[in-house]
Design a protein around this motif. Structure first.
Motif, short mmCIF file in Angstrom:
data_model
loop_
_atom_site.label_atom_id
_atom_site.label_comp_id
_atom_site.label_asym_id
_atom_site.label_seq_id
_atom_site.Cartn_x
_atom_site.Cartn_y
_atom_site.Cartn_z
N LEU A 10 0.93 -1.24 -0.09
CA LEU A 10 0.30 -0.01 0.15
C LEU A 10 0.79 1.40 0.10
O LEU A 10 0.57 2.28 -0.81
CB LEU A 10 -0.87 -0.04 1.20
CG LEU A 10 -1.95 -0.80 0.84
CD1 LEU A 10 -3.04 -0.91 2.31
CD2 LEU A 10 -3.12 -0.37 0.05
N GLU A 14 0.80 4.08 -2.88
CA GLU A 14 0.25 5.32 -2.70
C GLU A 14 1.45 6.29 -3.33
O GLU A 14 1.54 7.30 -3.96
CB GLU A 14 0.44 5.76 -1.28
CG GLU A 14 -0.78 5.28 -0.66
CD GLU A 14 -1.02 5.41 0.84
OE1 GLU A 14 -0.15 5.99 1.38
OE2 GLU A 14 -2.05 5.02 1.35
N LEU A 39 -7.80 -0.42 7.41
CA LEU A 39 -7.49 -0.42 5.79
C LEU A 39 -8.98 -0.46 5.10
O LEU A 39 -8.92 -0.78 3.92
CB LEU A 39 -6.83 -1.65 5.60
CG LEU A 39 -5.40 -1.84 6.14
CD1 LEU A 39 -4.69 -3.14 5.97
CD2 LEU A 39 -4.69 -0.56 5.64
N TYR A 42 -9.15 1.41 1.93
CA TYR A 42 -8.80 0.83 0.81
C TYR A 42 -9.53 -0.05 0.14
O TYR A 42 -9.37 -0.26 -1.00
CB TYR A 42 -7.25 0.13 1.32
CG TYR A 42 -6.24 1.37 1.60
CD1 TYR A 42 -5.68 2.00 0.41
CD2 TYR A 42 -5.63 1.50 2.91
CE1 TYR A 42 -4.68 3.00 0.88
CE2 TYR A 42 -4.88 2.60 3.09
CZ TYR A 42 -4.36 3.14 2.08
OH TYR A 42 -3.17 4.08 2.42
#
Length: 149
Positions: A10, A14, A39, A42
């Protein structure tokens, strides 16, 4: 998959440093697995991107024949106007010195001039007749304001 590995992916995601296979791994994880609370945002994002990937964009292409028709119609109209101005320009109507209506007799010219000036005078007097109302309005206004003429 391990939670640490997902968090590292992740972070790279990003930063824009993941490959397509890594992004697919993330998408599969968030669509199939039970996701920890921190999370969840996400999960929504990857669910949205998966749904968008499934959608097909169908766009009907507008035929260019209609657009071409308008273009050619505009060109034809311009040509018709240009040809009309060029071919139908009647140069025989142009004024010559003989067409001014000159009068050779001085007495007749004086008489015609008097008639023309009399006609102009009548038109001017018709406009002047309405000024009487304006004078009356001014007199009334002066009486109200106590101004004597």
């Amino acid at each position: 998959m391990e939670l640490d590995k997902i968090e590292k992916l992740l972070e790279r995601y990003e930063e824009g440093e993941t490959s397509l296979t890594e992004e697919k791994q993330l998408r599969d994880y968030f669509l199939n697995e039970d996701v920890p609370e921190h999370l969840r945002s996400y999960k929504l994002m990857f669910m949205f991107s998966a749904r968008q990937a499934e959608e097909k964009y169908e766009h009907k292409v507008e035929s260019t024949s209609k657009r071409n028709w308008y273009t050619w119609t505009s060109i034809a109209a311009i040509l018709v106007v240009a040809l009309g101005i060029f071919f139908f320009n009647d140069s025989s109507r142009s004024l010559n010195d003989g067409d001014m209506g000159t009068i050779s007799d001085e007495e007749l010219a004086l008489q015609k001039t008097k008639e023309t000036l009399n006609m102009v005078s009548q038109f001017m007097n018709e406009g002047k007749s309405d000024l009487v109302y304006l004078k009356e309005f001014n007199n009334t206004k002066n009486k109200i304001i106590k101004i004597e003429p």
